[in-house]
Design an enzyme around this catalytic site. Structure first.
Site, PDB file in Angstrom:
ATOM      1  N   ASP A  96      -5.833  -4.801  -6.056  1.00  0.00           N
ATOM      2  CA  ASP A  96      -5.352  -6.183  -6.118  1.00  0.00           C
ATOM      3  C   ASP A  96      -6.322  -7.255  -5.604  1.00  0.00           C
ATOM      4  OD1 ASP A  96      -4.954  -5.282  -3.550  1.00  0.00           O
ATOM      5  OD2 ASP A  96      -2.818  -5.740  -3.452  1.00  0.00           O
ATOM      6  N   ARG A 114     -17.222  -7.061  -9.797  1.00  0.00           N
ATOM      7  CA  ARG A 114     -16.689  -5.716 -10.026  1.00  0.00           C
ATOM      8  C   ARG A 114     -16.184  -5.547 -11.455  1.00  0.00           C
ATOM      9  NH1 ARG A 114     -12.743  -5.715  -4.701  1.00  0.00           N
ATOM     10  NH2 ARG A 114     -14.392  -5.928  -3.136  1.00  0.00           N
ATOM     11  N   ASP A 119       0.818  -1.205   0.000  1.00  0.00           N
ATOM     12  CA  ASP A 119       0.000   0.000   0.000  1.00  0.00           C
ATOM     13  C   ASP A 119       0.857   1.262   0.000  1.00  0.00           C
ATOM     14  OD1 ASP A 119      -1.742  -2.048   0.370  1.00  0.00           O
ATOM     15  OD2 ASP A 119      -2.412  -1.458   2.369  1.00  0.00           O
ATOM     16  N   ASP A 159      -2.689   5.698  -2.751  1.00  0.00           N
ATOM     17  CA  ASP A 159      -2.015   4.574  -2.104  1.00  0.00           C
ATOM     18  C   ASP A 159      -1.359   3.762  -3.227  1.00  0.00           C
ATOM     19  OD1 ASP A 159      -2.996   5.313   0.383  1.00  0.00           O
ATOM     20  OD2 ASP A 159      -4.121   3.452   0.731  1.00  0.00           O
ATOM     21  N   CYS A 192      -0.873  -7.949  -0.898  1.00  0.00           N
ATOM     22  CA  CYS A 192      -0.810  -6.759  -0.030  1.00  0.00           C
ATOM     23  C   CYS A 192       0.393  -6.803   0.904  1.00  0.00           C
ATOM     24  CB  CYS A 192      -2.053  -6.668   0.841  1.00  0.00           C
ATOM     25  SG  CYS A 192      -3.590  -6.872  -0.015  1.00  0.00           S
ATOM     26  N   HIS A 209      -7.591  -0.146  -3.391  1.00  0.00           N
ATOM     27  CA  HIS A 209      -6.538  -1.082  -3.777  1.00  0.00           C
ATOM     28  C   HIS A 209      -7.056  -2.051  -4.837  1.00  0.00           C
ATOM     29  CE1 HIS A 209      -4.956  -0.152   0.515  1.00  0.00           C
ATOM     30  NE2 HIS A 209      -4.806   0.852  -0.311  1.00  0.00           N
TER      31      HIS A 209
HETATM   32  N1  ARG Z   1     -10.483  -3.274  -0.842  1.00  0.00           N
HETATM   33  C1  ARG Z   1     -10.097  -4.618  -1.149  1.00  0.00           C
HETATM   34  C2  ARG Z   1     -11.286  -5.539  -0.951  1.00  0.00           C
HETATM   35  O1  ARG Z   1     -11.826  -5.571   0.096  1.00  0.00           O
HETATM   36  C3  ARG Z   1      -8.973  -5.069  -0.281  1.00  0.00           C
HETATM   37  C4  ARG Z   1      -7.673  -4.676  -0.872  1.00  0.00           C
HETATM   38  C5  ARG Z   1      -6.538  -5.083  -0.031  1.00  0.00           C
HETATM   39  N2  ARG Z   1      -5.357  -4.779  -0.737  1.00  0.00           N
HETATM   40  C6  ARG Z   1      -4.265  -4.241  -0.188  1.00  0.00           C
HETATM   41  N3  ARG Z   1      -3.250  -3.998  -0.984  1.00  0.00           N
HETATM   42  N4  ARG Z   1      -4.198  -3.903   1.074  1.00  0.00           N
HETATM   43  O2  ARG Z   1     -11.661  -6.256  -1.863  1.00  0.00           O
END
Ligand code: ARG
Length: 380
Positions: free
Chosen positions: A250, A267, A111, A197, A356, A248
């Protein structure tokens, strides 16, 4: 003439053979505090206040054990692993513009930092509790920077994180308003300061995707364009309108190798944004439903069940995947990947899963153009 050896910092995409990586640590972690950019809640316990201060020794030990398991697998694959410096996250911090009761942790370097070619880029960050998270990685960054003159190091401008930077009513929007706002990509941060981020960025050689989200705004995307376009890179903002709390990229859009992307069936990309992929013969493969339901995720975890997709590529043919996500493992095997499964559920409440919790510093390979057929409009 022999080609020069790779600089110590060299990574152009998410899949080339991994040589060196930083793995986060749960040492001294705290619960993420409530602040204008983040309203953590306990899963399935509406109304119960979210805990504050230090996480328990048991929770930290469980996460550290799984992180150590990741380190062991990476080392068994010949990857050099480095770790952040232990720091104190439990004390309040105060800058001229904000105060926050405690910081968070150093579990998710993804991040905070990103390698783009031979450059280390430190993100602005978007939340107060993570403003100083770069400090855990500074001595590593200095080591890389001192090791080779080809290594560049840039820190993006720090935002104020003052009250005015946030749109706090975002959190109280009723669902109808959220749906109505779905296509405007306005979240809990305003557009008046540069905010991003690092984990909202995904690297595809010459092409860089940046997700507009709760943690990256349009000024952040503009800053990245102005910074990266003069270096010959193309920066593409991307959007996933059905994700009402995006943060994020990923767990949403995960490149696996040239020509193949793991997508999140809940999504889809904004209409039209798939064109550059289709025009260059990239294939989308939908991730299977995660094994855990939303209600079965760890109670303090603020991420979605799509952490299932948060895999780490060791090469274009080998990936590390969470142990229990067997439907995804079978799909990846069907597409020719060797899958290394490891347990990682106890890390979820620290902000993420395998992608992550890592920052790839060095992968083999050079910059390639994977999108020769792209209609691109640079900012300038
Ligand atoms: N917002 C994402 C979800 O809940 C989680 C992403 C976590 N990624 C990270 N690089 N901390 O699907």
């Amino acid at each position: 003439m022999r080609p020069l050896s790779l600089p110590p910092v060299n990574s152009w995409n998410e899949w080339d053979p991994l040589r060196e990586v930083v793995v986060g640590s749960a040492e001294n972690s705290c619960f993420e505090p409530t602040e204008p950019g983040n309203k953590p809640t306990i899963r399935n316990s509406p109304g119960t206040p979210f805990p504050t201060g230090r996480k328990s020794k048991e929770a930290i030990d469980l996460a550290n054990e799984e992180l150590a398991g990741l380190v062991a697998v990476l080392e068994s694959q010949g990857v050099t692993v480095r770790r952040p410096e232990p720091r104190n996250y439990a004390s309040p911090i105060r800058t001229p513009d904000f105060e926050v009761k405690n910081q968070y942790c150093a579990v998710c370097p993804r991040d905070v930092l990103i390698t783009i070619g031979n450059e280390i880029l430190e993100a602005t960050m978007s939340r107060r509790a993570r403003y100083f998270e770069y400090q855990a990685y500074r001595s590593l960054v200095y080591q890389y920077w001192n090791a080779d003159t080809r290594v560049a190091w840039t820190t993006a401008p720090k935002p104020s994180m003052a009250d005015e930077m946030y749109r706090e009513d975002f959190w109280a929007w009723p669902l109808e308003k959220r749906h109505a706002m779905m296509h405007s990509f306005e979240f809990c941060i305003h557009q008046n300061e540069v905010i991003f981020d690092a984990a909202d960025i995904s690297r595809f050689g010459t092409d860089i995707l940046v997700q507009e989200s709760m943690t990256t705004n349009r000024a952040g995307v503009r800053w990245l364009k102005r910074h990266l376009e003069p270096r010959g890179l193309r920066v593409h903002p991307v959007h996933f309108p059905l994700d009402l709390y995006p943060s994020h990229i990923d767990c949403t859009f995960v490149p696996l190798r040239p020509g193949l992307i793991l997508t999140n069936p809940d999504r889809p990309l904004r209409d039209g944004e798939e064109k550059m992929f289709l025009a260059n013969e990239w294939e989308f493969v939908e991730a299977p439903q995660p094994v855990l339901g939303n209600d079965e995720m760890p109670p303090y975890c603020q991420s979605s069940r799509w952490l299932s997709m948060n895999i780490l590529s060791i090469s274009p043919t080998k990936v590390i995947c969470e142990e229990q996500e067997t439907p995804l493992q079978r799909l990846l095997e069907k597409h020719g990947f060797e899958v290394l499964p490891i347990p990682f559920r106890n890390v979820f409440e620290y902000g993420g899963s395998l992608h992550c919790a890592t920052w790839d510093v060095r992968r083999e390979g050079n910059r390639e153009d994977y999108f020769p057929h792209v209609a691109y409009q640079p900012l300038t």
